[in-house]
Design a protein around this motif. Structure first.
Motif, PDB file in Angstrom:
ATOM      1  N   ALA A  39      -7.728  -2.470   8.111  1.00 15.27           N
ATOM      2  CA  ALA A  39      -7.422  -2.528   6.866  1.00 15.27           C
ATOM      3  C   ALA A  39      -6.355  -3.885   6.642  1.00 15.27           C
ATOM      4  O   ALA A  39      -5.715  -4.206   7.589  1.00 15.27           O
ATOM      5  N   SER A  40      -6.382  -4.119   5.403  1.00 11.46           N
ATOM      6  CA  SER A  40      -5.601  -5.455   5.000  1.00 11.46           C
ATOM      7  C   SER A  40      -4.087  -5.021   4.982  1.00 11.46           C
ATOM      8  O   SER A  40      -3.826  -3.950   4.399  1.00 11.46           O
ATOM      9  N   THR A  41      -3.442  -5.894   5.672  1.00  6.14           N
ATOM     10  CA  THR A  41      -1.789  -5.430   5.510  1.00  6.14           C
ATOM     11  C   THR A  41      -1.072  -6.576   4.749  1.00  6.14           C
ATOM     12  O   THR A  41       0.412  -6.426   4.446  1.00  6.14           O
ATOM     13  N   GLU A  42      -1.875  -7.075   3.908  1.00 10.81           N
ATOM     14  CA  GLU A  42      -1.145  -8.251   3.034  1.00 10.81           C
ATOM     15  C   GLU A  42      -0.738  -7.646   1.824  1.00 10.81           C
ATOM     16  O   GLU A  42      -1.091  -6.407   1.242  1.00 10.81           O
ATOM     17  N   SER A  43       0.399  -7.938   1.183  1.00  9.43           N
ATOM     18  CA  SER A  43       0.897  -7.343   0.039  1.00  9.43           C
ATOM     19  C   SER A  43       0.149  -8.075  -1.231  1.00  9.43           C
ATOM     20  O   SER A  43       0.670  -9.081  -1.288  1.00  9.43           O
ATOM     21  N   ARG A  44      -0.473  -7.553  -1.809  1.00  9.40           N
ATOM     22  CA  ARG A  44      -1.326  -8.426  -2.951  1.00  9.40           C
ATOM     23  C   ARG A  44      -1.163  -7.676  -4.085  1.00  9.40           C
ATOM     24  O   ARG A  44      -0.019  -7.344  -4.697  1.00  9.40           O
ATOM     25  N   ALA A  45      -2.117  -7.382  -5.186  1.00  9.48           N
ATOM     26  CA  ALA A  45      -2.226  -7.033  -6.514  1.00  9.48           C
ATOM     27  C   ALA A  45      -1.522  -5.387  -6.349  1.00  9.48           C
ATOM     28  O   ALA A  45      -1.729  -4.871  -5.519  1.00  9.48           O
ATOM     29  N   SER A  46      -0.869  -5.081  -7.249  1.00 10.63           N
ATOM     30  CA  SER A  46      -0.289  -3.705  -7.497  1.00 10.63           C
ATOM     31  C   SER A  46      -0.303  -3.116  -8.747  1.00 10.63           C
ATOM     32  O   SER A  46       0.045  -1.868  -8.892  1.00 10.63           O
ATOM     33  N   THR A  47      -1.206  -3.581  -9.562  1.00  7.22           N
ATOM     34  CA  THR A  47      -1.459  -3.133 -11.056  1.00  7.22           C
ATOM     35  C   THR A  47      -2.848  -2.878 -11.086  1.00  7.22           C
ATOM     36  O   THR A  47      -3.743  -3.577 -11.107  1.00  7.22           O
ATOM     37  N   LEU A  48      -3.164  -1.684 -11.571  1.00  3.16           N
ATOM     38  CA  LEU A  48      -4.420  -1.370 -12.266  1.00  3.16           C
ATOM     39  C   LEU A  48      -4.273  -1.143 -13.804  1.00  3.16           C
ATOM     40  O   LEU A  48      -3.303  -0.333 -14.011  1.00  3.16           O
ATOM     41  N   HIS A  49      -5.299  -1.870 -14.312  1.00  2.00           N
ATOM     42  CA  HIS A  49      -4.894  -1.916 -16.006  1.00  2.00           C
ATOM     43  C   HIS A  49      -5.742  -0.736 -16.500  1.00  2.00           C
ATOM     44  O   HIS A  49      -6.656  -0.180 -15.780  1.00  2.00           O
ATOM     45  N   ALA A  50      -5.647  -0.366 -17.666  1.00  2.00           N
ATOM     46  CA  ALA A  50      -6.226   0.721 -18.478  1.00  2.00           C
ATOM     47  C   ALA A  50      -8.030   0.804 -18.228  1.00  2.00           C
ATOM     48  O   ALA A  50      -8.267   1.669 -18.034  1.00  2.00           O
ATOM     49  N   ARG A  51      -8.439  -0.444 -18.695  1.00  2.00           N
ATOM     50  CA  ARG A  51      -9.865  -0.286 -18.343  1.00  2.00           C
ATOM     51  C   ARG A  51     -10.284   0.016 -17.015  1.00  2.00           C
ATOM     52  O   ARG A  51     -11.407   0.488 -16.883  1.00  2.00           O
ATOM     53  N   THR A  52      -9.688  -0.590 -16.103  1.00  2.00           N
ATOM     54  CA  THR A  52      -9.983  -0.482 -14.701  1.00  2.00           C
ATOM     55  C   THR A  52     -10.003   1.104 -14.275  1.00  2.00           C
ATOM     56  O   THR A  52     -10.666   2.100 -13.741  1.00  2.00           O
ATOM     57  N   MET A  53      -8.757   1.729 -14.925  1.00  2.00           N
ATOM     58  CA  MET A  53      -8.557   3.195 -14.839  1.00  2.00           C
ATOM     59  C   MET A  53      -9.854   4.080 -15.371  1.00  2.00           C
ATOM     60  O   MET A  53     -10.289   4.861 -14.898  1.00  2.00           O
ATOM     61  N   GLU A  54     -10.098   3.462 -16.937  1.00  2.00           N
ATOM     62  CA  GLU A  54     -11.342   4.175 -17.336  1.00  2.00           C
ATOM     63  C   GLU A  54     -12.761   3.975 -16.371  1.00  2.00           C
ATOM     64  O   GLU A  54     -13.461   4.850 -16.315  1.00  2.00           O
ATOM     65  N   LEU A  55     -12.631   2.967 -15.879  1.00  2.00           N
ATOM     66  CA  LEU A  55     -14.002   2.772 -14.891  1.00  2.00           C
ATOM     67  C   LEU A  55     -13.704   3.710 -13.962  1.00  2.00           C
ATOM     68  O   LEU A  55     -14.956   4.293 -13.454  1.00  2.00           O
ATOM     69  N   PHE A  56     -12.498   3.880 -13.275  1.00  2.00           N
ATOM     70  CA  PHE A  56     -12.563   4.744 -12.024  1.00  2.00           C
ATOM     71  C   PHE A  56     -12.740   6.046 -12.510  1.00  2.00           C
ATOM     72  O   PHE A  56     -13.376   7.105 -11.671  1.00  2.00           O
ATOM     73  N   ASP A  57     -12.344   6.345 -13.719  1.00  2.00           N
ATOM     74  CA  ASP A  57     -12.492   7.843 -14.195  1.00  2.00           C
ATOM     75  C   ASP A  57     -13.843   8.045 -14.501  1.00  2.00           C
ATOM     76  O   ASP A  57     -14.498   9.170 -14.067  1.00  2.00           O
ATOM     77  N   GLN A  58     -14.897   7.105 -14.896  1.00  2.15           N
ATOM     78  CA  GLN A  58     -16.189   7.248 -14.957  1.00  2.15           C
ATOM     79  C   GLN A  58     -16.948   7.611 -13.760  1.00  2.15           C
ATOM     80  O   GLN A  58     -18.298   7.583 -13.717  1.00  2.15           O
ATOM     81  N   ARG A  59     -16.244   7.147 -12.506  1.00  2.00           N
ATOM     82  CA  ARG A  59     -16.924   7.519 -11.319  1.00  2.00           C
ATOM     83  C   ARG A  59     -16.234   8.687 -10.550  1.00  2.00           C
ATOM     84  O   ARG A  59     -16.437   8.889  -9.263  1.00  2.00           O
ATOM     85  N   GLY A  60     -15.308   9.369 -11.188  1.00  2.00           N
ATOM     86  CA  GLY A  60     -14.703  10.473 -10.604  1.00  2.00           C
ATOM     87  C   GLY A  60     -13.510  10.002  -9.392  1.00  2.00           C
ATOM     88  O   GLY A  60     -13.234  10.948  -8.676  1.00  2.00           O
ATOM     89  N   LEU A  61     -12.950   8.695  -9.675  1.00  2.00           N
ATOM     90  CA  LEU A  61     -12.265   8.518  -8.589  1.00  2.00           C
ATOM     91  C   LEU A  61     -10.767   8.636  -8.850  1.00  2.00           C
ATOM     92  O   LEU A  61      -9.790   8.549  -8.037  1.00  2.00           O
ATOM     93  N   LEU A  62     -10.452   9.043 -10.164  1.00  2.00           N
ATOM     94  CA  LEU A  62      -8.861   9.270 -10.447  1.00  2.00           C
ATOM     95  C   LEU A  62      -8.318  10.595  -9.793  1.00  2.00           C
ATOM     96  O   LEU A  62      -7.225  10.574  -9.343  1.00  2.00           O
ATOM     97  N   GLU A  63      -9.405  11.543  -9.529  1.00  2.00           N
ATOM     98  CA  GLU A  63      -8.640  12.721  -8.673  1.00  2.00           C
ATOM     99  C   GLU A  63      -8.350  12.438  -7.517  1.00  2.00           C
ATOM    100  O   GLU A  63      -7.281  12.771  -6.797  1.00  2.00           O
ATOM    101  N   ARG A  64      -9.041  11.401  -6.740  1.00  3.54           N
ATOM    102  CA  ARG A  64      -8.749  11.086  -5.398  1.00  3.54           C
ATOM    103  C   ARG A  64      -7.460  10.257  -5.407  1.00  3.54           C
ATOM    104  O   ARG A  64      -6.675  10.202  -4.334  1.00  3.54           O
ATOM    105  N   LEU A  65      -7.293   9.569  -6.366  1.00  5.11           N
ATOM    106  CA  LEU A  65      -6.037   8.484  -6.459  1.00  5.11           C
ATOM    107  C   LEU A  65      -4.746   9.287  -6.986  1.00  5.11           C
ATOM    108  O   LEU A  65      -3.546   8.705  -6.718  1.00  5.11           O
ATOM    109  N   GLY A  66      -4.788  10.330  -7.562  1.00  4.04           N
ATOM    110  CA  GLY A  66      -3.694  11.130  -8.002  1.00  4.04           C
ATOM    111  C   GLY A  66      -3.150  10.435  -9.110  1.00  4.04           C
ATOM    112  O   GLY A  66      -3.929   9.855  -9.988  1.00  4.04           O
ATOM    113  N   THR A  67      -1.686  10.560  -9.326  1.00  4.26           N
ATOM    114  CA  THR A  67      -1.253   9.911 -10.473  1.00  4.26           C
ATOM    115  C   THR A  67      -0.187   9.071 -10.176  1.00  4.26           C
ATOM    116  O   THR A  67       0.995   9.279  -9.746  1.00  4.26           O
TER     117      THR A  67
END
Ligand SMILES: Cc1cc2nc3c(=O)[nH]c(=O)nc-3n(C[C@H](O)[C@H](O)[C@H](O)COP(=O)(O)OP(=O)(O)OC[C@H]3O[C@@H](n4cnc5c(N)ncnc54)[C@H](O)[C@@H]3O)c2cc1C
Length: 477
Positions: free
Chosen positions: A37-65
């Motif tokens: 796995a990558s150990t680099e510190s890179r992006a730290s932000t998911l924006h609203a549209r990406t969260m919507e896309l993750f919701d469309q795939r049922g990924l938010l339950e796995r992501l938590g809050t």
């Protein structure tokens, strides 16, 4: 599983694409140079549209809050992202390594083959297939597939080997960054000082991220990341503050290179994510833009491989995402000018700051930065066609549900609002007799939603006109 598509690069974009292809029933192999796995510190932000896309795939339950911070910025000027019209407004703080882990588990769970320790060193598009040469643990090997997608980041080998042109401008300014522990530094939000720009923020992980740019200073040519001593010296010159006792966890430099592939597809080779566009990672747009590329490409490439997509469908990937990328690169370039400019940009900053006082301007920029205002060219007149489906609850015979839930299998959804049983449009379209209480859809009797959540067609007719359906599905019923 037979490999039908090779994805080069197991970063976030490659992994999301792999999952999307699996949803579309395509055999996919991801070749990743890294062994872990990558150990680099890179992006730290998911924006609203990406969260919507993750919701469309049922990924938010796995992501938590994850922690949410609505305090965004445009070129360092405060911009509230909390008021956008989305179930997920604001910025969701997720370390990129966590996003990658989530997407890897999801893609592998759907049957994608992810092979670490495989570096692509050569490729050939033979017209009816693509071959790649791979350096792996057992020595060099050759693999073949029907299509290949380069998701191999900003230095993309695929882009170079396949002869893509990367148009734009080289770096003129850079910003140094270090994640540090062992020191107490007060927060600085894009603080403009006489000699430069300074940022300091404590991350949820407990480390402090410092960033510094010296006005008028051109990028240093160095091999690899800067030394921490360089960051410390620049920080001291700009802020007058020492970083004594700070222990660097990770050090890097970013520049304002602004380049985009002139085509996202050449024959059987495609690009997505940083491989297709290089930009300053300001405001978290780089990662989100790439993830949204993958969401656009996945179902179209699956349609092409499985043979149900019309001939032109795959080319709409370039048409749609190149335009979105160009617009994002423009807003990023504008921000870079305002961030890295010295005293000479102050008048422009003052005017932009004044404009940001107007709700309509704030809403415009917040929707742009959050990826919510993307509207693809559409064949129908309806004002919503091509836009993302507005977040809404659909009332079906089985009770209320969100549209995101209906999109989880990755198929088209036809919202049949006639009150009837709904037409049979074939296996590619899930017909959902429903009622929707959203004023934007008033008078509509059908709304056809693409697997990526954008509206393909909407209108007062009982069903989408056949010509419209044929834009998306080669032989609709
Ligand atoms: C150092 C750095 C720091 C960043 N920080 C931020 C930030 O703070 N905020 C922000 O919003 N964005 C940031 N970004 C941008 C963000 O990380 C990227 O936009 C995002 O990673 C793009 O995802 P990707 O999957 O397209 O590419 P990547 O994440 O770069 O993934 C590409 C993958 O391809 C693999 N690969 C490369 N070549 C080959 C090959 N020949 N064969 C096989 N595999 C290969 C790589 O190992 C890598 O895993 C940063 C980028 C970098 C490089």
């Amino acid at each position: 599983m037979r490999t039908e598509v090779i994805v080069v690069g197991g970063g976030p974009v490659g992994l999301l694409l792999a999952g999307e292809l699996r949803l579309g029933g395509v055999g996919v192999t991801v070749l990743e140079r890294r062994t872990g796995a990558s150990t680099e510190s890179r992006a730290s932000t998911l924006h609203a549209r990406t969260m919507e896309l993750f919701d469309q795939r049922g990924l938010l339950e796995r992501l938590g809050t994850p922690p949410n911070d609505s305090r965004g910025h445009f070129a360092g000027l405060p911009l509230d992202l909390g008021g956008t019209d989305s179930p997920y407004p604001g910025q969701w703080k997720v370390p990129q390594a966590r996003t990658e882990e989530l997407l890897r588990e999801w893609a592998c769970g759907l049957g994608a083959e992810v092979l670490p320790g495989r570096e692509v060193t050569d490729l050939a598009d033979l017209g009816d297939q693509v071959t790649v040469t791979v350096r792996g643990p057992a020595g060099p090997a050759r693999l073949r597939a029907r299509y290949l997608v380069g998701c191999d980041g900003e230095q993309s080998m695929v882009r170079a080997l396949a002869g893509f042109e990367l148009a734009g401008t080289d770096a003129r300014r850079e910003i140094l960054r270090a994640d540090v522990t062992g020191v107490q530094i007060g927060p600085r939000r894009f603080q403009r000082l006489p000699g430069g720009l300074a940022v300091a923020a404590r991350l949820p992980s407990g480390v402090t991220r410092v960033m510094v740019h010296e006005f008028g200073r051109s990028p240093t040519s160095r091999a690899g990341a800067p030394d921490f001593a360089e960051v410390r010296a620049a920080w001291s010159r700009v802020t007058g503050e020492g970083l004594d006792g700070a222990r660097p966890v990770w050090v890097n430099a970013f520049d304002d290179t602004c380049r985009q592939a002139t085509a996202y597809r050449r024959g059987r080779v495609l690009l997505a994510g940083d491989a297709a566009h290089r930009q300053l990672p300001v405001g978290g747009q780089a990662l989100n833009l790439g993830l949204q590329d993958a969401a656009n490409l996945g179902w179209k490439l699956a349609a092409q491989v499985r043979g149900w997509g019309p001939d032109e469908l795959l080319d709409t990937y370039h048409a749609e995402r190149h335009a979105v990328g160009a617009r994002a690169l423009t807003n990023i370039a504008a921000q870079a000018l305002l961030l890295f400019g010295g005293p000479e940009v102050e008048p422009v900053r003052a005017v932009v700051g004044e404009l940001l006082g107007h709700p309509v301007v704030r809403a415009h920029l917040a929707a742009m930065v959050s990826g919510l205002d993307v509207r693809y060219p559409a064949g129908t007149e309806h004002p919503l066609a091509g836009a993302r489906m507005p977040p809404c609850t659909v009332h079906t015979g089985a009770g209320p549900r969100t549209l995101a839930e209906a999109l989880r299998p990755g198929r088209f959804v036809l919202l049949d609002l006639t009150g009837g049983p709904g037409p049979d449009l074939g296996s590619r379209v899930r017909v959902l007799p429903a009622t929707v209480t959203d004023s934007a859809l008033e008078g509509m009797r059908h709304v056809l939603v693409r697997p990526d959540g954008h509206i393909a067609a909407a209108g007062p007719e009982r069903r989408p006109p056949l010509a419209e359906l044929r834009r998306w599905i080669a032989a609709p019923r």
